[in-house]
Design an enzyme around this catalytic site. Structure first.
Site, PDB file in Angstrom:
ATOM      1  N   ASP A  21       0.790  -1.308   0.100  1.00  0.00           N
ATOM      2  CA  ASP A  21      -0.041   0.013  -0.031  1.00  0.00           C
ATOM      3  C   ASP A  21       0.699   1.196   0.036  1.00  0.00           C
ATOM      4  O   ASP A  21       0.430   2.354   0.090  1.00  0.00           O
ATOM      5  CB  ASP A  21      -1.007  -0.046   1.320  1.00  0.00           C
ATOM      6  CG  ASP A  21      -2.174  -0.730   0.823  1.00  0.00           C
ATOM      7  OD1 ASP A  21      -2.495  -1.015  -0.302  1.00  0.00           O
ATOM      8  OD2 ASP A  21      -2.956  -1.012   1.938  1.00  0.00           O
ATOM      9  N   LYS A  24       3.553   1.240  -4.783  1.00  0.00           N
ATOM     10  CA  LYS A  24       4.249   0.667  -5.959  1.00  0.00           C
ATOM     11  C   LYS A  24       3.528   0.366  -7.158  1.00  0.00           C
ATOM     12  O   LYS A  24       4.336   0.818  -8.439  1.00  0.00           O
ATOM     13  CB  LYS A  24       4.922  -0.779  -5.568  1.00  0.00           C
ATOM     14  CG  LYS A  24       5.618  -0.837  -4.353  1.00  0.00           C
ATOM     15  CD  LYS A  24       6.136  -2.172  -3.807  1.00  0.00           C
ATOM     16  CE  LYS A  24       4.926  -3.099  -3.266  1.00  0.00           C
ATOM     17  NZ  LYS A  24       4.315  -2.713  -2.172  1.00  0.00           N
ATOM     18  N   THR A  25       2.489  -0.023  -7.358  1.00  0.00           N
ATOM     19  CA  THR A  25       1.640   0.017  -8.395  1.00  0.00           C
ATOM     20  C   THR A  25       1.270   1.182  -9.194  1.00  0.00           C
ATOM     21  O   THR A  25       1.216   1.239 -10.228  1.00  0.00           O
ATOM     22  CB  THR A  25       0.386  -1.179  -8.251  1.00  0.00           C
ATOM     23  OG1 THR A  25       0.917  -2.408  -7.540  1.00  0.00           O
ATOM     24  CG2 THR A  25      -0.074  -1.308  -9.528  1.00  0.00           C
ATOM     25  N   HIS A  84       3.398  -9.421  -0.872  1.00  0.00           N
ATOM     26  CA  HIS A  84       4.585  -9.494  -0.052  1.00  0.00           C
ATOM     27  C   HIS A  84       5.093 -10.857  -0.390  1.00  0.00           C
ATOM     28  O   HIS A  84       6.329 -10.942  -0.664  1.00  0.00           O
ATOM     29  CB  HIS A  84       4.264  -9.298   1.223  1.00  0.00           C
ATOM     30  CG  HIS A  84       5.491  -9.501   2.188  1.00  0.00           C
ATOM     31  ND1 HIS A  84       6.647  -8.733   2.087  1.00  0.00           N
ATOM     32  CD2 HIS A  84       5.784 -10.366   3.045  1.00  0.00           C
ATOM     33  CE1 HIS A  84       7.625  -9.184   2.829  1.00  0.00           C
ATOM     34  NE2 HIS A  84       7.139 -10.009   3.516  1.00  0.00           N
TER      35      HIS A  84
HETATM   36  P1  GDP Z   1       0.996  -0.741  -3.340  1.00  0.00           P
HETATM   37  O1  GDP Z   1       0.385  -2.031  -2.598  1.00  0.00           O
HETATM   38  O2  GDP Z   1       2.516  -0.530  -2.921  1.00  0.00           O
HETATM   39  O3  GDP Z   1       1.251  -1.719  -4.797  1.00  0.00           O
HETATM   40  O4  GDP Z   1       0.459   0.262  -3.575  1.00  0.00           O
HETATM   41  P2  GDP Z   1      -0.794   0.775  -4.498  1.00  0.00           P
HETATM   42  O5  GDP Z   1      -0.214   1.541  -5.837  1.00  0.00           O
HETATM   43  O6  GDP Z   1      -1.820  -0.198  -4.673  1.00  0.00           O
HETATM   44  O7  GDP Z   1      -1.415   2.047  -3.573  1.00  0.00           O
HETATM   45  C1  GDP Z   1      -2.045   1.887  -2.380  1.00  0.00           C
HETATM   46  C2  GDP Z   1      -2.951   2.980  -1.971  1.00  0.00           C
HETATM   47  O8  GDP Z   1      -2.617   4.133  -1.983  1.00  0.00           O
HETATM   48  C3  GDP Z   1      -3.957   2.937  -3.346  1.00  0.00           C
HETATM   49  O9  GDP Z   1      -5.326   3.352  -2.815  1.00  0.00           O
HETATM   50  C4  GDP Z   1      -3.444   4.526  -4.084  1.00  0.00           C
HETATM   51  O10 GDP Z   1      -4.613   4.957  -4.918  1.00  0.00           O
HETATM   52  C5  GDP Z   1      -2.890   5.071  -2.925  1.00  0.00           C
HETATM   53  N1  GDP Z   1      -1.905   6.084  -3.239  1.00  0.00           N
HETATM   54  C6  GDP Z   1      -0.587   5.592  -4.106  1.00  0.00           C
HETATM   55  N2  GDP Z   1       0.245   6.729  -4.420  1.00  0.00           N
HETATM   56  C7  GDP Z   1      -0.449   7.997  -3.617  1.00  0.00           C
HETATM   57  C8  GDP Z   1       0.015   9.167  -3.465  1.00  0.00           C
HETATM   58  O11 GDP Z   1       0.943   9.429  -4.048  1.00  0.00           O
HETATM   59  N3  GDP Z   1      -0.837   9.898  -2.654  1.00  0.00           N
HETATM   60  C9  GDP Z   1      -1.950   9.388  -2.222  1.00  0.00           C
HETATM   61  N4  GDP Z   1      -2.740  10.218  -1.594  1.00  0.00           N
HETATM   62  N5  GDP Z   1      -2.441   7.976  -2.324  1.00  0.00           N
HETATM   63  C10 GDP Z   1      -1.652   7.437  -3.066  1.00  0.00           C
HETATM   64 MG    MG Z   2       0.774  -3.251  -5.767  1.00  0.00          MG
END
Ligand code: GDP
Ligand code: MG
Length: 393
Positions: A21, A24-25, A84
């Site tokens: 979260d 990354k994606t 993970h």
């Molecule tokens: P991952 O699990 O690392 O791949 O994370 P995701 O890309 O799925 O992002 C997790 C959540 O954080 C999602 O709801 C995104 O929309 C939100 N998110 C990602 N980047 C940002 C950012 O720069 N700002 C904000 N406010 N939310 C973000």
């Molecule tokens: Mg992801």
């Protein structure tokens, strides 16, 4: 921003790592969206990346999205995993070797357990360089960003990376993905791309280190002797060079009386060449696929290694029972396999689905180097995958 189609593009393997979260994606999607403006990169949406297809690597199932993009003069293959456990399997199995990693950390959280675990694994599997994207900068004050940056530099140092010189970019993957052109939006992703272009280095063929030729095959040339065949992993081989044939408990001294590439005698073979080496005084019976021919005195054979291992779950085709110390099975690496004893470090046992550190004791001495991947199989089924972390001899 332009890139010329004429120049030959360097290829670089990267990936996003970091806590769940942290973005990354979102960042992966934002990179392709921004580079798609230049025309050569195809935009891949968040949804497409997130439904990463299952792939089978070394017998285990890993969910991983492989995204490609082009910058000014590089072609990137970028891996993003949904969970993970997929990162752990991806790194431990050596499924996608990264030339550099993009560590995503949300400024709202700072470092989290998976941030540390991914960094530790990245170090252990031989990732040399890390660029940090301090994400979600839209949600915090500037002084929080300062603190996270300091914290991340220390963390990189703690794990043996160059914390001082690793680029740190503050931004918002979400703003960038949504087309925001502010400093935290698209600009932050452009800065990230400049940083990976200049900071990550492309592995080049190593023609200077002592040579290593992993042997794929061997045959006899009547009246001349034994020829071993393989792809020269590094270094150069010249006629009359002193060499050693190592593996399966053998350490045979020899020298190369002829070097062949494409079945013709040549004065020298270089790293990457598929070559044959005619050996002095070696009988064909002493050569086995999986041995190494290398520069005399340059490599050591050994029985003892420390490794990181992941054991497959029952559903992945793995064991149903835990692994306890003195576990003995066949270890497969490259083109060879030997019986191996596994002792779990720091705990009583490893359950299927768990990963941990282990000592390996090979029944016969082999050359293994740090970062070398292997699998453990029981009755032809892969039950574990691992990577060498330390040579203990
Ligand atoms: P991952 O699990 O690392 O791949 O994370 P995701 O890309 O799925 O992002 C997790 C959540 O954080 C999602 O709801 C995104 O929309 C939100 N998110 C990602 N980047 C940002 C950012 O720069 N700002 C904000 N406010 N939310 C973000
Ligand atoms: Mg992801």
């Amino acid at each position: 921003r332009h890139f010329s189609g004429e120049e030959e593009q360097q290829h670089c393997n990267v990936g996003t790592i970091g806590h769940v979260d942290h973005g990354k994606t979102t960042l992966t999607a934002a990179i392709t969206r921004i580079l798609s403006k230049d025309g050569a990169t195809k935009y891949i949406s968040y949804a497409e990346i997130d439904k990463a297809p299952e792939e089978k690597a070394r017998g285990i199932t890993i969910n991983a999205a492989h995204v490609e993009y082009m910058t000014k003069n590089r072609h990137y293959a970028h891996t993003d995993c949904p969970g993970h456990a997929d990162y752990i399997k991806n790194m431990i199995s050596g499924a996608s070797q990264m030339d550099g990693a993009i560590l995503v950390v949300a400024a709202t959280d700072g470092q989290m357990p998976q941030t540390r675990e991914h960094l530790l694994l990245a170090k252990q599997v031989g990732v040399k360089k890390v660029v940090v994207f301090i994400n979600k900068a839209d949600l915090v004050e500037n002084d929080v960003l300062e603190l996270v940056e300091i914290e991340m530099r220390e963390l990189l140092e703690d794990f043996g990376f160059d914390g001082l010189n690793s680029p740190m970019i503050r931004g918002s993957a979400l703003l960038a993905l949504n087309g925001d052109t502010s400093e935290l939006g698209e600009n932050s992703v452009w800065k990230l791309l400049d940083a990976i272009d200049s900071y990550f280095s492309i592995p080049t063929r190593d023609n200077t280190s002592p040579f290593i030729l992993p042997i794929d095959n061997a045959f006899t040339v009547p009246g001349r002797g034994t020829v071993v065949i393989g792809t020269l992993a590094r270094g150069t081989v010249k006629k009359n060079v002193e060499a050693e044939l190592l593996g399966f408990g053998e350490e045979i001294k020899t020298s190369v009386s002829d070097v062949q590439v494409f079945k013709k005698s040549v004065p020298v073979a270089k790293a990457g060449d598929n070559m044959g080496a005619l050996l002095r005084g070696v009988r064909i019976q002493s050569v086995q696929r999986g041995m190494l021919l290398c520069a005399a005195g340059s490599q050591v054979v050994g029985n003892h290694f420390e490794a990181k291992v992941y054991f497959l779950t029952r559903a992945e085709g793995g064991r149903s029972k835990p692994i306890t110390s003195k576990y003995i099975q066949q270890l497969f690496s490259k083109t060879w396999n030997v019986p191996c004893r596994i002792d779990v470090i720091g705990s009583e046992m490893l359950m299927p689905g768990e990963h941990g550190s282990v000592y390996l004791t090979l029944l016969r001495k082999m050359v293994m180097i740090e970062g070398q991947p292997f699998t453990i199989r029981e009755n032809h089924k892969t039950v574990g995958t691992g990577i060498i972390v330390k040579v203990l001899n």
